[in-house]
Design a protein around this motif. Structure first.
Motif, PDB file in Angstrom:
ATOM      1  N   TYR A  16       0.818  -1.208   0.000  1.00 33.12           N
ATOM      2  CA  TYR A  16       0.000   0.000   0.000  1.00 33.12           C
ATOM      3  C   TYR A  16       0.854   1.261   0.000  1.00 33.12           C
ATOM      4  N   LYS A  17       2.148   1.123   0.297  1.00 31.59           N
ATOM      5  CA  LYS A  17       2.990   2.323   0.309  1.00 31.59           C
ATOM      6  C   LYS A  17       4.362   2.118  -0.332  1.00 31.59           C
ATOM      7  N   ASP A  18       4.666   0.926  -0.788  1.00 33.81           N
ATOM      8  CA  ASP A  18       6.011   0.634  -1.279  1.00 33.81           C
ATOM      9  C   ASP A  18       6.225   1.206  -2.684  1.00 33.81           C
ATOM     10  N   SER A  19       7.291   1.989  -2.856  1.00 29.21           N
ATOM     11  CA  SER A  19       7.557   2.612  -4.151  1.00 29.21           C
ATOM     12  C   SER A  19       8.056   1.614  -5.180  1.00 29.21           C
ATOM     13  N   VAL A 218       9.540  16.158  -9.842  1.00 33.19           N
ATOM     14  CA  VAL A 218       8.145  15.832  -9.557  1.00 33.19           C
ATOM     15  C   VAL A 218       7.501  17.067  -8.921  1.00 33.19           C
ATOM     16  N   PRO A 219       6.331  17.503  -9.378  1.00 31.01           N
ATOM     17  CA  PRO A 219       5.781  18.794  -8.953  1.00 31.01           C
ATOM     18  C   PRO A 219       5.196  18.827  -7.538  1.00 31.01           C
ATOM     19  N   THR A 287      11.801   6.845  -1.835  1.00 28.15           N
ATOM     20  CA  THR A 287      10.409   6.406  -1.709  1.00 28.15           C
ATOM     21  C   THR A 287       9.442   7.590  -1.833  1.00 28.15           C
ATOM     22  N   CYS A 288       8.221   7.364  -1.429  1.00 32.23           N
ATOM     23  CA  CYS A 288       7.118   8.336  -1.364  1.00 32.23           C
ATOM     24  C   CYS A 288       6.314   8.434  -2.661  1.00 32.23           C
ATOM     25  N   PHE A 289       6.500   7.496  -3.590  1.00 38.60           N
ATOM     26  CA  PHE A 289       5.712   7.491  -4.815  1.00 38.60           C
ATOM     27  C   PHE A 289       4.217   7.414  -4.521  1.00 38.60           C
ATOM     28  N   GLN A 290       3.847   6.427  -3.700  1.00 38.92           N
ATOM     29  CA  GLN A 290       2.423   6.140  -3.550  1.00 38.92           C
ATOM     30  C   GLN A 290       1.694   7.209  -2.750  1.00 38.92           C
ATOM     31  N   VAL A 300       3.528   9.211 -10.079  1.00 33.12           N
ATOM     32  CA  VAL A 300       4.987   9.253  -9.961  1.00 33.12           C
ATOM     33  C   VAL A 300       5.614   8.025 -10.615  1.00 33.12           C
ATOM     34  N   ALA A 301       5.011   6.862 -10.384  1.00 27.26           N
ATOM     35  CA  ALA A 301       5.545   5.638 -10.986  1.00 27.26           C
ATOM     36  C   ALA A 301       5.501   5.712 -12.505  1.00 27.26           C
ATOM     37  N   GLY A 302       4.451   6.326 -13.056  1.00 29.45           N
ATOM     38  CA  GLY A 302       4.365   6.498 -14.498  1.00 29.45           C
ATOM     39  C   GLY A 302       5.492   7.377 -15.018  1.00 29.45           C
ATOM     40  N   MET A 303       5.783   8.459 -14.296  1.00 29.24           N
ATOM     41  CA  MET A 303       6.888   9.331 -14.680  1.00 29.24           C
ATOM     42  C   MET A 303       8.215   8.580 -14.622  1.00 29.24           C
ATOM     43  N   PHE A 304       8.349   7.716 -13.616  1.00 32.24           N
ATOM     44  CA  PHE A 304       9.588   6.959 -13.487  1.00 32.24           C
ATOM     45  C   PHE A 304       9.757   5.960 -14.631  1.00 32.24           C
TER      46      PHE A 304
END
Length: 313
Positions: A16-19, A218-219, A287-290, A300-304
């Motif tokens: 639920y929170k893992d980048s 990332v904005p 971290t902190c994507f989710q 964020v994951a899409g940008m990555f």
């Protein structure tokens, strides 16, 4: 494409929170093949870097979230990209793994982040390269230097150079209560180098994680706000994450560092900013994507994965 993730055990993921999970999910949704292995799976055999690697299928179940095929001994060069997502501690075993990944890169494997760049950017010390953005900072193992720094700045933070998640961070007040004990503990009686920084009162508003991906910013940041009298905002230390837009100062810092760090081989970087000051440059497994996605809707994951695909074309 085939992406191999060097990670901690998948069974330990909190999806639920893992980048790293967010990266895997995004890559899988795009039709890429996902593989996983750990540092103990790496080997150098007759000059070639191999690893025992399992193909991973995501199930969509929040708890039983993956299926892993039997591990197969593979050349790292068989993959389009290898992603270094192993958490610290940044001990010698971690360093040895980066050496092996360096060799794999020389053999044609695309490794992100670049292993030598990870070694060259200690997450605490790297801020010294951008001192125009930092609060007064001292790095030493000498007790008298630390005491003099405290005398000058009154309220300071002491922390080890190899910690993560807020581990080992101490605030010293103007009265210097227990300063000697903290110095002895952190320096192991003068045998280990530590960092001292002037205390930044803006920590009450959060320790902001700002993500840099592919040389772009990332904005939104995730302000990790300390709770229950803590000085540490790290989520692992009980901080509460609040996603927010970047301030003008945040942008100044991030836009200055983003192209520099990307040119050094760092596809993904997590800057830590408190108030107006840069405090850390995280390059091992930011971290902190989710949290940003969940609160602001920014993928964020899409940008990555966009940046990863562009880097290996």
């Amino acid at each position: 494409m085939k992406f191999a993730f060097l990670t901690d055990p998948l069974s330990q993921f909190k999806t639920y929170k893992d980048s790293t999970f967010a990266m895997m999910r995004e890559a899988s949704q795009r039709g890429h093949e996902i593989y996983a292995f750990g540092p103990d799976d790496l080997a150098l055999d007759q000059g070639v870097v191999f690893a025992r690697i399992s193909k991973i299928t995501l199930t969509g179940d929040a708890h039983d979230w993956y299926r892993a095929e039997e591990a197969v001994n593979c050349r790292l060069g068989d993959f389009d990209a290898v992603l270094q997502r192993k958490d610290p501690p940044f001990d010698m075993e971690y360093v040895y793994a980066t050496y092996l990944l360096d060799l794999a890169a020389q053999q044609g494997t695309r490794v992100f982040n670049k292993p030598s760049a990870i070694r060259d950017h200690n997450e605490k010390l790297a801020i010294a390269q951008f001192s125009q953005f930092t609060a007064p900072t001292l790095v030493t193992r000498d007790e008298q230097r630390i005491r003099a720094f405290h005398k000058t700045h009154q309220e300071i933070i002491l922390k080890p150079l190899d910690g993560m998640g807020g581990a080992g961070i101490f605030r010293v007040g103007a009265d210097g209560m227990n300063l000697g004990s903290m110095i002895e503990t952190l320096t192991h009686n003068g045998t280990r180098t530590i960092m001292a920084q002037r205390y930044i009162p803006d920590i009450v508003h959060g320790d902001k994680r700002i993500l840099l991906i592919g040389g772009k910013v990332v904005p939104f940041s995730l302000a990790r706000i300390p709770q229950n009298g803590e000085v540490r905002g790290n989520l692992a230390a009980g901080g509460v994450g609040v996603a927010q837009e970047l301030s003008a100062r945040d942008l100044e810092i991030a836009e200055t560092l983003a192209p520099i760090l990307y040119q050094r081989g760092l596809l993904l970087v997590g800057l830590d900013v408190i108030g107006s000051y840069l405090t850390e440059v995280n390059v091992t497994s930011p971290t902190c994507f989710q949290e940003i996605m969940q609160q602001k809707g920014f993928n964020v994951a899409g940008m990555f994965i966009d940046a990863l695909e562009a880097a290996i074309r």
